[in-house]
Design a protein around this motif. Structure first.
Motif, short mmCIF file in Angstrom:
data_model
loop_
_atom_site.label_atom_id
_atom_site.label_comp_id
_atom_site.label_asym_id
_atom_site.label_seq_id
_atom_site.Cartn_x
_atom_site.Cartn_y
_atom_site.Cartn_z
N LEU A 130 0.88 -1.25 -0.03
CA LEU A 130 0.00 -0.01 0.04
C LEU A 130 0.85 1.26 0.11
N LEU A 131 2.15 1.18 0.27
CA LEU A 131 2.77 2.52 0.40
C LEU A 131 3.30 2.84 -1.08
N GLY A 132 2.81 1.97 -2.03
CA GLY A 132 2.98 2.12 -3.42
C GLY A 132 2.03 3.42 -3.83
N THR A 152 0.62 -1.34 9.89
CA THR A 152 -0.24 -0.21 9.89
C THR A 152 0.12 0.74 9.18
N VAL A 153 -0.89 1.33 8.15
CA VAL A 153 -0.75 2.19 7.20
C VAL A 153 -1.77 3.50 7.53
N GLU A 154 -1.41 4.68 7.18
CA GLU A 154 -2.38 5.61 7.52
C GLU A 154 -2.36 6.65 6.38
N ALA A 155 -3.41 7.42 6.09
CA ALA A 155 -3.54 8.49 4.97
C ALA A 155 -4.27 9.47 5.68
N VAL A 156 -4.11 10.70 5.14
CA VAL A 156 -4.79 12.10 5.48
C VAL A 156 -5.46 12.56 4.14
N GLY A 157 -6.60 13.19 4.55
CA GLY A 157 -7.34 13.93 3.51
C GLY A 157 -8.85 14.04 3.76
#
Length: 281
Positions: free
Chosen positions: A237-239, A250-255
């Motif tokens: 998912l880091l792609g 654990t991944v995160e995203a802001v928006g």
């Protein structure tokens, strides 16, 4: 008045096990009938309460569960996938209210068939630091579109989870969780009558006045974090531009909230391509 119904399956009257809700399950075809009739109860109640246009979104699994020939003739149906907005496909600010039928509690909850989107693969999710599942994300996204959630039906754990997000949402418990795959079932006729009555009351209240949201829309930007069972999913998912890693799994995203809801759908597609686990393993 336009009413939107998002229909999941785990929280439908009488259903307790993967055999009831998965296409390969021995009782799946019966489960489809049960799901359609719970949704019909909500449609009938909404119409008697003053709804003039009803859109139903099949939001469970393959999203081909509801039976069009048995669905109330006054409702339109969105069926199949993929859908950019998944469980909220077709929702916009023209709708007066969202009705959630057949919903379940988040991963880690003792609720019937509890999970968050991918069953065993997603261990936890957080929205702005608060543990969240499908219920909370749907509520926050609908709020961001300026549409209140008015009703949720499901087991007692799902109803309690919705109350944590918005105490003004009417909830109808159709079963009491005994374990993840066991429940004390409310009589089906009684459960559907309760769904119909609740849908009527919610829509009638909106018809008579302006229903206020008890919880303000999330303030953008929001932060969504997802903890996976597999570190390989997180790494892949880091792609995606804007996705960062909080720890190895654990991944995160802001928006914006609506954008994060769409992004989660991409997360799920990537994870599905990397794993072979069923939703209730």
């Amino acid at each position: 008045m336009k009413v939107y119904i998002s229909a999941d399956m785990e929280g439908i009257s009488g259903l307790v096990d993967a055999e009831d809700v998965q296409p390969a399950g021995s009782d799946y075809e019966r489960g489809r009938v049960m799901m359609t009739e719970d949704v019909n109860a909500a449609i009938s109640g909404a119409l008697s309460g003053g709804a003039t246009d009803i859109l139903v979104n099949d939001a469970h699994g393959p999203m081909r569960n509801l039976l069009p020939d048995r669905l109330h003739q006054r409702a339109r149906l969105i069926k199949g996938r993929p859908k950019p907005m998944s469980m909220l496909e077709g929702l916009d600010s023209d709708f007066a209210v969202v009705l959630c039928i057949g919903f379940h509690a988040r991963a880690g909850s003792p609720g019937v068939m509890s999970h968050s989107f991918m069953g065993h693969e997603i261990e936890d999710m957080w929205l702005n630091g608060q543990l969240v599942g499908e219920i909370g994300l749907l509520h926050a996204t609908a709020a961001a579109l300026n549409v209140p959630v008015g009703l949720l039906s499901g087991d007692d754990a799902a109803c309690a989870e919705m109350a944590q997000w918005d105490t003004d949402v009417t909830t109808v418990s159709v079963k009491l969780a005994r374990d993840r795959f066991a429940a004390e079932l409310r009589p089906v006729v009684e459960a559907r009558a309760a769904i119909q009555a609740a849908a009527h009351n919610v829509v009638a209240e909106l018809s008579a006045s302006s229903r206020e949201q008890s919880q303000s829309p999330p303030v953008d930007p929001c932060t969504l974090a997802v903890r996976w069972q597999s570190a390989a999913v997180a790494t892949h998912l880091l792609g995606i531009p804007g996705v960062t890693m909080r720890d190895a799994r654990t991944v995160e995203a802001v928006g914006k909230m609506v954008d994060l809801y769409r992004l989660l759908g991409i997360f799920l597609r990537v994870a599905a391509s990397l794993t072979n686990q069923g939703p209730y393993c």
